[in-house]
Design a protein around this motif. Structure first.
Motif, short mmCIF file in Angstrom:
data_model
loop_
_atom_site.label_atom_id
_atom_site.label_comp_id
_atom_site.label_asym_id
_atom_site.label_seq_id
_atom_site.Cartn_x
_atom_site.Cartn_y
_atom_site.Cartn_z
N SER A 1 0.85 -1.19 0.00
CA SER A 1 0.00 0.00 0.00
C SER A 1 0.88 1.24 0.00
N ASP A 2 0.39 2.30 -0.63
CA ASP A 2 1.13 3.57 -0.68
C ASP A 2 0.91 4.41 0.58
N SER A 3 -0.16 4.10 1.29
CA SER A 3 -0.47 4.86 2.50
C SER A 3 -0.96 3.92 3.59
N LYS A 4 -1.26 4.46 4.75
CA LYS A 4 -1.72 3.64 5.86
C LYS A 4 -3.13 3.11 5.60
N LEU A 5 -3.36 1.87 6.00
CA LEU A 5 -4.67 1.23 5.84
C LEU A 5 -5.33 1.08 7.20
N ASN A 6 -6.63 1.00 7.17
CA ASN A 6 -7.38 0.73 8.39
C ASN A 6 -8.67 0.02 8.00
N PHE A 7 -8.57 -1.29 7.82
CA PHE A 7 -9.76 -2.06 7.49
C PHE A 7 -9.55 -3.53 7.83
N LYS A 8 -10.67 -4.26 7.90
CA LYS A 8 -10.67 -5.67 8.27
C LYS A 8 -11.11 -6.47 7.06
N HIS A 9 -10.33 -7.48 6.72
CA HIS A 9 -10.52 -8.23 5.48
C HIS A 9 -10.85 -9.70 5.77
N LYS A 10 -11.92 -10.20 5.18
CA LYS A 10 -12.33 -11.59 5.37
C LYS A 10 -11.54 -12.50 4.42
N LEU A 11 -10.97 -13.57 4.95
CA LEU A 11 -10.21 -14.51 4.13
C LEU A 11 -11.11 -15.64 3.65
N THR A 12 -10.85 -16.10 2.43
CA THR A 12 -11.56 -17.27 1.93
C THR A 12 -10.86 -18.52 2.45
N PRO A 13 -11.59 -19.64 2.60
CA PRO A 13 -10.96 -20.88 3.04
C PRO A 13 -9.84 -21.30 2.09
#
Length: 275
Positions: A25-37
């Motif tokens: 990423s070029d900047s700071k992130l702030n999020f929650k990501h769901k993973l697939t099995p």
């Protein structure tokens, strides 16, 4: 939000590594990501801020930058990003981690652990020190590849019937009958299930389901379908309702919800099964 670049591993590693991905990423992130099995085991290196992982109600904030993640057989797994992302993800072949590190991935299911549980402390310190001194992902990938090539010199010899069964499953995109598969590779079903799970980390039935799921996501990512019914047909599900049920069982989302969701990066990651 961030970029994903998928890289083919060097030839010497292709028996053990499916692909290497770079997330930046070029900047700071702030999020929650769901993973697939996933039926695969992964090695990750985080050069900047280290993401937090959630396995159901369990929160894991790794202290080290080099991690091993086992097969993900629970749909309730998330990764939370709080900061700059600069991650290299090495996805092993189904049997690659077992052969290289002499440990069964079955013990790592739904788990994230430090790589120093599998290598000597001085080896870990040296590897992390070298990686931290490098500023480009391209050179970091090269260091990780060299580390794994060194491991390959002491790898467990491949088990022919396991490799043959994996090839058959992948050639049919997971649409196989396990009893027939065991017969085709010449092993009794009970012994086949036991050894397959030891080497791969999941049962042959689950591996087939995940292979079929990954194929569907590839079709979605390539927009290589006309409708959800067409997706089910191409993946050889016997009817649409069965397809929708199985897809939601594995991902927690319906096929339409998955296509429209911004909770995952699967569309950028799964791009290697279509021919």
């Amino acid at each position: 939000m961030f970029n994903v670049k998928n890289i083919k591993p060097k030839i010497e590693l292709r028996e053990y590594v499916r692909k290497i991905s770079v997330f930046q990423s070029d900047s700071k992130l702030n999020f929650k990501h769901k993973l697939t099995p996933s039926a695969f085991t992964y090695l990750s290196y985080n050069h900047k801020d280290i993401p937090i992982s959630y396995f159901g109600n369990k929160k894991v904030h790794p202290s080290g930058r080099l991690q091993i993640a086992g097969p993900k057989i629970n749909e309730d797994i998330y990764v939370e990003y709080n900061g700059r992302l600069s991650q290299i993800l090495v996805e092993f072949t189904a049997s690659g981690f077992y052969y290289l590190f002499h440990h069964s991935p079955a013990m790592l299911s739904n788990c994230l652990t430090e790589i120093n549980n599998f290598i000597l402390p001085n080896e870990y310190d040296r590897l992390e020190k070298i990686l931290l001194e490098i500023t480009t992902a391209k050179k970091q990938v090269k260091v990780l590849e060299e580390f794994l090539v060194d491991k390959s010199f002491k790898a467990i010899p491949p088990l022919d019937y396991i490799e043959k069964s994996l090839k058959i499953i992948e050639e049919h995109y997971g649409n196989v009958i396990v009893n027939k598969l065991a017969q085709e590779v010449g092993i009794g079903r009970r012994q086949f299930d036991r050894k397959f799970q030891e080497v791969v980390g999941v049962t042959p039935k689950y591996y087939s389901k995940i292979t079929q799921l990954n194929y569907v996501i590839n079709l979605m990512a390539a927009k290589n379908y006309n409708s959800i019914q067409d997706l089910a047909f191409q993946a050889e599900y016997y009817d649409l309702s069965h397809f929708a049920h199985r897809f939601k069982e594995l991902t927690g989302l319906t096929p339409n919800e998955f296509v429209d969701s911004d909770q995952h990066i699967a569309m950028k990651y799964f791009d290697d099964l279509l021919k």
